[in-house]
Design a protein around this motif. Structure first.
Motif, PDB file in Angstrom:
ATOM      1  N   ARG A  67      -5.176  16.762  -0.124  1.00  0.00           N
ATOM      2  CA  ARG A  67      -4.644  17.214  -1.423  1.00  0.00           C
ATOM      3  C   ARG A  67      -3.187  16.794  -1.580  1.00  0.00           C
ATOM      4  N   ASP A  68      -2.398  16.872  -0.501  1.00  0.00           N
ATOM      5  CA  ASP A  68      -1.009  16.416  -0.547  1.00  0.00           C
ATOM      6  C   ASP A  68      -0.939  14.909  -0.770  1.00  0.00           C
ATOM      7  N   VAL A  69      -1.860  14.176  -0.154  1.00  0.00           N
ATOM      8  CA  VAL A  69      -1.919  12.726  -0.346  1.00  0.00           C
ATOM      9  C   VAL A  69      -2.147  12.415  -1.824  1.00  0.00           C
ATOM     10  N   LEU A  70      -3.149  13.065  -2.408  1.00  0.00           N
ATOM     11  CA  LEU A  70      -3.466  12.824  -3.812  1.00  0.00           C
ATOM     12  C   LEU A  70      -2.283  13.172  -4.712  1.00  0.00           C
ATOM     13  N   ASP A  71      -1.621  14.285  -4.433  1.00  0.00           N
ATOM     14  CA  ASP A  71      -0.441  14.672  -5.225  1.00  0.00           C
ATOM     15  C   ASP A  71       0.670  13.639  -5.091  1.00  0.00           C
ATOM     16  N   ASP A  72       0.947  13.191  -3.859  1.00  0.00           N
ATOM     17  CA  ASP A  72       2.000  12.183  -3.647  1.00  0.00           C
ATOM     18  C   ASP A  72       1.710  10.902  -4.412  1.00  0.00           C
ATOM     19  N   VAL A  73       0.459  10.472  -4.402  1.00  0.00           N
ATOM     20  CA  VAL A  73       0.085   9.234  -5.102  1.00  0.00           C
ATOM     21  C   VAL A  73       0.209   9.432  -6.610  1.00  0.00           C
ATOM     22  N   LYS A  74      -0.306  10.550  -7.123  1.00  0.00           N
ATOM     23  CA  LYS A  74      -0.249  10.807  -8.560  1.00  0.00           C
ATOM     24  C   LYS A  74       1.184  10.954  -9.068  1.00  0.00           C
ATOM     25  N   GLU A  75       2.065  11.504  -8.220  1.00  0.00           N
ATOM     26  CA  GLU A  75       3.462  11.707  -8.609  1.00  0.00           C
ATOM     27  C   GLU A  75       4.344  10.485  -8.322  1.00  0.00           C
ATOM     28  N   GLY A  76       3.753   9.423  -7.785  1.00  0.00           N
ATOM     29  CA  GLY A  76       4.514   8.213  -7.502  1.00  0.00           C
ATOM     30  C   GLY A  76       5.379   8.287  -6.254  1.00  0.00           C
ATOM     31  N   LYS A  77       5.125   9.267  -5.393  1.00  0.00           N
ATOM     32  CA  LYS A  77       5.888   9.410  -4.154  1.00  0.00           C
ATOM     33  C   LYS A  77       5.337   8.534  -3.032  1.00  0.00           C
ATOM     34  N   ALA A  78       4.142   8.002  -3.230  1.00  0.00           N
ATOM     35  CA  ALA A  78       3.498   7.164  -2.223  1.00  0.00           C
ATOM     36  C   ALA A  78       2.585   6.163  -2.927  1.00  0.00           C
ATOM     37  N   GLN A  79       2.264   5.089  -2.213  1.00  0.00           N
ATOM     38  CA  GLN A  79       1.355   4.075  -2.734  1.00  0.00           C
ATOM     39  C   GLN A  79      -0.025   4.278  -2.124  1.00  0.00           C
ATOM     40  N   LEU A  80      -1.046   4.008  -2.908  1.00  0.00           N
ATOM     41  CA  LEU A  80      -2.417   4.027  -2.422  1.00  0.00           C
ATOM     42  C   LEU A  80      -2.880   2.578  -2.362  1.00  0.00           C
ATOM     43  N   ILE A  81      -3.203   2.120  -1.168  1.00  0.00           N
ATOM     44  CA  ILE A  81      -3.581   0.729  -0.958  1.00  0.00           C
ATOM     45  C   ILE A  81      -5.066   0.666  -0.618  1.00  0.00           C
ATOM     46  N   ASP A  82      -5.763  -0.266  -1.255  1.00  0.00           N
ATOM     47  CA  ASP A  82      -7.188  -0.489  -1.064  1.00  0.00           C
ATOM     48  C   ASP A  82      -7.353  -1.752  -0.228  1.00  0.00           C
ATOM     49  N   CYS A  83      -7.864  -1.622   1.002  1.00  0.00           N
ATOM     50  CA  CYS A  83      -8.010  -2.801   1.860  1.00  0.00           C
ATOM     51  C   CYS A  83      -9.422  -3.386   1.812  1.00  0.00           C
ATOM     52  N   ARG A  84     -10.198  -2.976   0.808  1.00  0.00           N
ATOM     53  CA  ARG A  84     -11.520  -3.589   0.639  1.00  0.00           C
ATOM     54  C   ARG A  84     -11.354  -5.024   0.140  1.00  0.00           C
ATOM     55  N   GLU A  85     -12.393  -5.786   0.222  1.00  0.00           N
ATOM     56  CA  GLU A  85     -12.347  -7.192  -0.170  1.00  0.00           C
ATOM     57  C   GLU A  85     -12.397  -7.342  -1.699  1.00  0.00           C
ATOM     58  N   PRO A  86     -11.967  -8.508  -2.231  1.00  0.00           N
ATOM     59  CA  PRO A  86     -11.890  -8.693  -3.693  1.00  0.00           C
ATOM     60  C   PRO A  86     -13.186  -8.398  -4.445  1.00  0.00           C
ATOM     61  N   TYR A  87     -14.337  -8.773  -3.886  1.00  0.00           N
ATOM     62  CA  TYR A  87     -15.593  -8.498  -4.597  1.00  0.00           C
ATOM     63  C   TYR A  87     -15.831  -6.991  -4.721  1.00  0.00           C
ATOM     64  N   GLU A  88     -15.371  -6.210  -3.734  1.00  0.00           N
ATOM     65  CA  GLU A  88     -15.512  -4.756  -3.809  1.00  0.00           C
ATOM     66  C   GLU A  88     -14.549  -4.189  -4.847  1.00  0.00           C
ATOM     67  N   TRP A  89     -13.333  -4.704  -4.871  1.00  0.00           N
ATOM     68  CA  TRP A  89     -12.319  -4.281  -5.848  1.00  0.00           C
ATOM     69  C   TRP A  89     -12.827  -4.533  -7.268  1.00  0.00           C
ATOM     70  N   GLU A  90     -13.378  -5.720  -7.494  1.00  0.00           N
ATOM     71  CA  GLU A  90     -13.850  -6.088  -8.833  1.00  0.00           C
ATOM     72  C   GLU A  90     -15.011  -5.221  -9.296  1.00  0.00           C
ATOM     73  N   ALA A  91     -15.809  -4.738  -8.374  1.00  0.00           N
ATOM     74  CA  ALA A  91     -16.941  -3.869  -8.728  1.00  0.00           C
ATOM     75  C   ALA A  91     -16.469  -2.491  -9.171  1.00  0.00           C
ATOM     76  N   GLY A  92     -15.275  -2.123  -8.785  1.00  0.00           N
ATOM     77  CA  GLY A  92     -14.697  -0.835  -9.158  1.00  0.00           C
ATOM     78  C   GLY A  92     -13.678  -0.412  -8.125  1.00  0.00           C
TER      79      GLY A  92
END
Length: 170
Positions: A67-92
């Motif tokens: 919950r703290d992670v989600l709050d930090d990301v929503k408030e711009g205090k932290a970055q959320l990085i997606d390390c999935r591959e481009p085809y996964e990113w494009e799917a959603g």
């Protein structure tokens, strides 16, 4: 009795391998229960390998409250990085996430829109690839990287918004 002199040495009570096995939770040992006579090399090697991978992943993980992670990301205090591959990113992908595919990180490239000085929470599809991506990001200059055990679907279920069809930035 162990089936060979090599197995005998591997399983002696003073060997590092025996001590590594002793660190395993008993539930992961199955019927072996650390009886050197019952552990053949064929059973020992996969068991030890699983333990080493599990131990390394646990050491690399940081404790956090999701919950703290989600709050930090929503408030711009932290970055959320997606390390999935481009085809996964494009799917959603998660609306607040930035892409940094593991395959790109493995080439020694940190995507330009990632701020290495800010706190980074990294996610993938199932919480597995993050344990390979996190140390790579640290090597590329990111100071605070936390691999999330929650995968993509879990983060969606926790309320992060989905974005579909947008290709990753070039």
């Amino acid at each position: 009795r162990p089936s060979s002199p090599t197995a005998e040495r591997m399983l002696s009570f003073s060997s590092p391998i025996f001590h590594a096995l002793a660190a395993l939770p008993s539930s992961r040992l199955g019927a072996c229960r650390l009886s050197p006579a019952r552990l053949s090399p064929a059973r020992l090697v996969p068991l030890l390998a699983r333990n080493l991978v599990h131990s390394a992943a646990m050491r690399m993980s940081s404790s956090y409250n999701i919950r703290d992670v989600l709050d930090d990301v929503k408030e711009g205090k932290a970055q959320l990085i997606d390390c999935r591959e481009p085809y996964e990113w494009e799917a959603g992908h998660l609306l607040l996430a930035k892409p940094a595919p593991l395959s790109v990180l493995q080439q020694g490239i940190l995507p330009g829109d990632i701020s290495p000085d800010e706190k980074i929470y990294i996610h993938c599809a199932a919480g597995v690839r993050v344990h390979a991506a996190a140390p790579l990001m640290r090597q590329l200059g990111c100071e605070s990287v936390v691999p999330l055990q929650e995968g993509f679907a879990s983060l969606l279920n926790l309320g992060l918004a989905l974005d579909r069809g947008k290709p990753p930035p070039a």
